[in-house]
Design an enzyme around this catalytic site. Structure first.
Site: not given
Ligand code: F6P
Length: 323
Positions: A127, A162, A169, A171, A186-187, A211, A256
């Site tokens: 994490d 798509r 992950m 937490r 990422a968008e 766009r 993990r």
């Protein structure tokens, strides 16, 4: 110092084995005896441990998980649990303990230290939410495994026009989502530290579609208020506004279990050895971490119950770059 024990606790993290190996062999090099405790604090309470020799930690540096086993132990959080742990450690004439683990585990270290038993922590959790270190053992591997999955989803997303919702992950911490969202282009990145409301995600996806984007990735940290599943339900009701087809992937524990990266093995080796060096000075009650690329010791009292914030400026940068 003559005899120490080592345990790994909480969620396992790739690189824990390298830390066990480094701590064991560094201690043996000083002429100390080393015990490996099985299954974290649960094994400490049930007195399940065995002597570790140099060969016992051979061939493990490249293995994910932890050969010592790990567990979450609610019993250890009670006063009676701490008393039982102290009694077991004293019965075996163990002088000090090294605890390799994350937030809950280092709170346990603090409780034992407060009860008068010398403990040094080693920061380890995928994490990366521990105060007292820039980076924890395991997060580099987890980020890279997550990123590989995102890259693959992007490929198939592109073929089918798509948008993929990817739950990572972490937490209550958005670190993995943030890093993989940036590295994976990422968008939208949704984290508990900075939420994005579902209707805003719909707007951003729709704008990306208009766009001319062929795919979109939305990374959602598992601890976000609107989790990936809730987000998906909202999207289903607003398909037309989004344009893209939609799919959801929850990565979960897959990230993990990876083979530790070189960075995680080196970090674990440095911190495992540093924990032994610290015990040799006779000053326990700290957790070993890495600050500005130097090994650093932070008092357990400053770590227990706190979490490290993520850099929210990077979320702003990711948004600019998603245009
Ligand atoms: O703390 C590490 C972690 O993998 C978190 O990212 C996650 O929320 C949690 O552990 C899962 O715990 P468990 O393995 O007990 O399901």
């Amino acid at each position: 110092m003559q005899r120490i024990a080592i345990l790994t606790s909480g969620g396992d993290a790739p690189g824990m084995n390298a830390a066990v190996r480094a701590a064991t062999r560094s201690a043996l090099a000083r002429g100390w005896e080393v015990y490996g405790i099985h299954n974290g604090y649960a094994g400490l309470l049930s007195d399940t441990m065995n002597v570790l020799h140099a060969r016992d930690v051979g061939g493990i540096i490249q293995r994910g998980g932890t050969v010592l086993g790990s567990a979450r132990s609610p019993e250890f959080q009670q006063d009676a649990g701490v008393d039982q742990a102290l009694s077991n450690l004293r019965a075996r004439r163990i002088d000090a303990l090294i605890v390799i683990g994350g937030n809950g585990s280092q709170s346990g270290s603090h409780r034992l230290q407060q009860a008068g038993f010398p403990v040094v922590g080693v920061s380890s959790t995928i994490d990366n939410d521990l105060v007292g270190t820039d980076v924890t053992i395991g997060v580099d591997t987890a980020v890279n495994v997550t990123l590989e999955a995102i890259d693959r989803l992007r490929t198939t997303g592109s073929s089918h026009q798509r948008a993929f919702l990817v739950e990572t992950m972490g937490r209550n911490c958005g670190y993995i989502a943030l890093m993989t969202g940036i590295a994976g282009g990422a968008e939208v990145i949704v984290t508990p530290e900075r939420e994005v409301e579902p209707h805003e995600v719909v707007e951003r996806l729709g704008a990306a579609y208009r766009r001319g984007k062929t795919h979109a990735i939305v990374v959602v940290a598992e601890g976000a208020k609107h989790g990936a599943r809730a987000m998906m339900d909202h999207f289903k009701a607003h398909r037309a506004a989004i344009g893209f087809g939609l799919r959801l992937t929850t990565l979960g524990h897959v990230v993990r279990g990876g083979v530790p990266t070189a960075a995680d093995r080196v970090l674990a080796t440095r911190l495992g050895a540093a924990a032994v060096d610290r015990l040799a000075t006779g000053t326990a009650g700290v957790m070993m971490g890495l600050i500005a690329n130097a090994v650093a010791a932070t008092p357990l009292a400053e770590i227990a119950g706190r979490t490290k914030p993520i850099d929210c400026d990077l979320l702003d940068l990711a948004r600019v770059l998603a245009q």
